[in-house]
Scaffold this active site. Structure first.
Site, PDB file in Angstrom:
ATOM      1  N   LYS A 173       0.818  -1.220   0.000  1.00  0.00           N
ATOM      2  CA  LYS A 173       0.000   0.000   0.000  1.00  0.00           C
ATOM      3  C   LYS A 173       0.844   1.259   0.000  1.00  0.00           C
ATOM      4  O   LYS A 173       0.445   2.273  -0.581  1.00  0.00           O
ATOM      5  CB  LYS A 173      -0.948  -0.008   1.207  1.00  0.00           C
TER       6      LYS A 173
ATOM      7  N   ARG B 294      -7.938  -6.151  -9.689  1.00  0.00           N
ATOM      8  CA  ARG B 294      -8.786  -7.266 -10.125  1.00  0.00           C
ATOM      9  C   ARG B 294     -10.119  -6.710 -10.623  1.00  0.00           C
ATOM     10  O   ARG B 294     -10.395  -5.525 -10.449  1.00  0.00           O
ATOM     11  CB  ARG B 294      -9.077  -8.185  -8.930  1.00  0.00           C
TER      12      ARG B 294
ATOM     13  N   VAL C 172     -16.525  -7.478  -7.377  1.00  0.00           N
ATOM     14  CA  VAL C 172     -17.901  -7.975  -7.271  1.00  0.00           C
ATOM     15  C   VAL C 172     -18.876  -6.975  -7.907  1.00  0.00           C
ATOM     16  O   VAL C 172     -19.774  -7.363  -8.660  1.00  0.00           O
ATOM     17  CB  VAL C 172     -18.281  -8.197  -5.788  1.00  0.00           C
TER      18      VAL C 172
END
Ligand code: MV4
Length: 454
Positions: A116, A292, A295
């Protein structure tokens, strides 16, 4: 374009990828664990291969098994979906070594974004606003105390290898800093085998805004506007929407342009998301990149009309982006409700089992992305999402009305679900006005019980 793809995932996202492949004329191979033998989505694949026992470690997280299945099925590419191996840089690298295209970012970009403080450094270099804090991980107690004093309390201690809230500690005064640092480091070591932590100014009751981006391997990158994912409980998102309610247009444009600068300077390729916090004065701060497909990607598909999974596959196949930034319009309003088989009346305890009845909503503006049907048994081994209910309408009030109607149409029998909670949310006046932040569900819908006196 690829001839054949392997989907290294299960459930809703496996079905989503299978559907995209069929529309592209690409053959698709599914893999499954013993817990998923005979599962409904496998019927839709051209072929399915069992890769091991029920546990994730022995199936959907098992790199050698997945690579073996890819060899046997002779695929050209592997789609990891979300969760499981989707952000594992080692898996992406093994795919490359074994001559399979990984349908996601280059392993170097996944690795960098997974750290991060590295992602923040890339952001800062691209003139993207970040939360004030330490430059990189803190290397001593004295440094932590100095930085905390500089930025001012309260501060948030975060795991450098973290994300998703693990290893986070709020610290409100110097007297508790060293103890908070130690417990954050311990949690980070246990969760990520990396104890490094960094400091940030604690932003009070922020909104969580994320920007969807697409980047090809020729240096082109575009954004597909933002999603507001503030409605969550214990870092599990419940509802997502686009556009962000109450986000001024000027801020929206700055935020989205910042996300594009960030991914361009990171050498990022494929689909990704830049996460920001938005404070009460509409200042935004970059916090992390999700390397990625997520959802909630269909929320963006509904407002832009662009199939993000097909875009991912085309980018991985080496095609240049066929979309220009000026092609990407944000039209109307979309919502997504994640329907989980968890009981909101009993602290969200998992409620897997046999689905004995199912009434799927339909009609104008409704999309139901789900892998379940009557007679299907939700196994206890994986996450508990049984479907995503999405709506799209010309504006937010109309989209809320469609969602209320669709939530009432949807019936799932045989197990407890989060459906009643969603019905409550879409009738809540604070939510109707967009007056919610990342702490709202826990503060307002599930307030801590008062301790009885005496
Ligand atoms: C923060 C924050 C306040 N201030 N950082 C939580 C998970 C990780 N992705 C970042 N998170 C936060 N970082 C600063 N400096 C509050 C959160 C946070 C949060 C962020 C996004 C979505 C939901 C959240 C719930 C609680 C806390």
């Amino acid at each position: 374009m690829f001839k054949r793809i392997l989907v290294a995932n299960r459930g809703e996202i496996a079905l989503r990828v299978i559907r995209a492949c069929k529309e592209l004329g690409v053959e698709v191979v599914a893999v499954y664990s013993q817990a998923d033998r005979g599962a409904p989505w496998l019927e839709q694949a051209d072929r399915s291969i069992c890769i091991g026992k029920a546990s994730g470690a022995e199936s959907y997280l098992n790199i050698p098994r997945i690579i073996a299945a890819a060899e046997v099925a002779d695929v050209q590419a592997i789609h990891p979906g979300y969760g499981f191996l989707s952000e594992n840089p080692h898996f992406a690298e093994v795919c490359r070594t074994c001559k399979f295209e990984f349908i996601g970012p280059p392993h170097e970009a996944i690795r960098k974004m997974g750290l991060k403080t590295e992602a923040k450094a890339v952001a800062a270099a691209a003139r993207v606003p970040c939360v004030p804090g330490s430059d990189g991980p803190v290397t001593s107690d004295a440094e932590a105390a100095r930085v905390a004093r500089e930025i001012g309390y309260p501060v948030l201690i975060k795991a450098a290898a973290g994300g998703g809230g693990k290893g986070m500690r709020v610290c409100r005064e110097e007297s508790s800093l060293l103890a908070s640092l130690q417990s954050a480091k311990n949690e980070a070591e246990a969760a990520f085998r990396d104890s490094s932590v960094y400091l940030e100014k604690f932003i009070d009751r922020p909104k969580h805004i994320e920007v969807q981006i697409l980047a090809d391997s020729f240096g082109n990158a575009i954004h597909l506007w933002e999603r507001d994912c503030s409605l969550q409980r214990r870092h599990q998102k419940l509802v997502e929407e686009s556009p962000g309610p109450t986000l001024p247009d000027k801020v929206r444009r700055k935020l989205c342009d910042a996300a594009v600068r960030l991914v361009k300077s990171a050498g990022y390729v494929n689909a990704g998301t830049c996460e920001f916090l938005l404070d009460a004065e509409n200042n935004f701060y970059f916090i992390e990149v999700n390397a990625r497909i997520q959802v909630e990607h269909p929320v963006t598909e509904l407002v832009t009309g662009i199939d993000l999974i097909k875009q991912q596959i085309r980018i991985a196949a080496g095609e240049p982006l066929s979309l220009k930034q000026s092609d990407i319009q944000q039209i109307g309003h979309a919502f997504e409700c994640r329907i989980n088989c968890e009981d909101p009346d009993h602290n969200f305890r998992p409620s897997p089992g046999l689905i004995t009845g199912l009434r799927i909503p339909g009609g104008y503006g409704v999309r139901w992305d789900s892998h379940v049907r009557v007679g299907y048994t939700v196994p206890p081994n994986y996450d508990s999402m049984v479907g995503k209910l999405l709506v799209h309408a010309p504006n937010r009030p109309e989209a809320m009305a469609v969602m209320r109607r669709a939530l009432d149409e949807l019936q799932i029998e045989g197990l407890a679900t989060t459906l009643p909670l969603h019905r409550r949310i879409f009738r809540n006046p604070d939510f109707a006005e967009g007056r919610v932040d990342t702490t709202w569900v826990e503060r307002v819908l599930f307030p801590p019980k008062a301790v009885p006196a005496g």
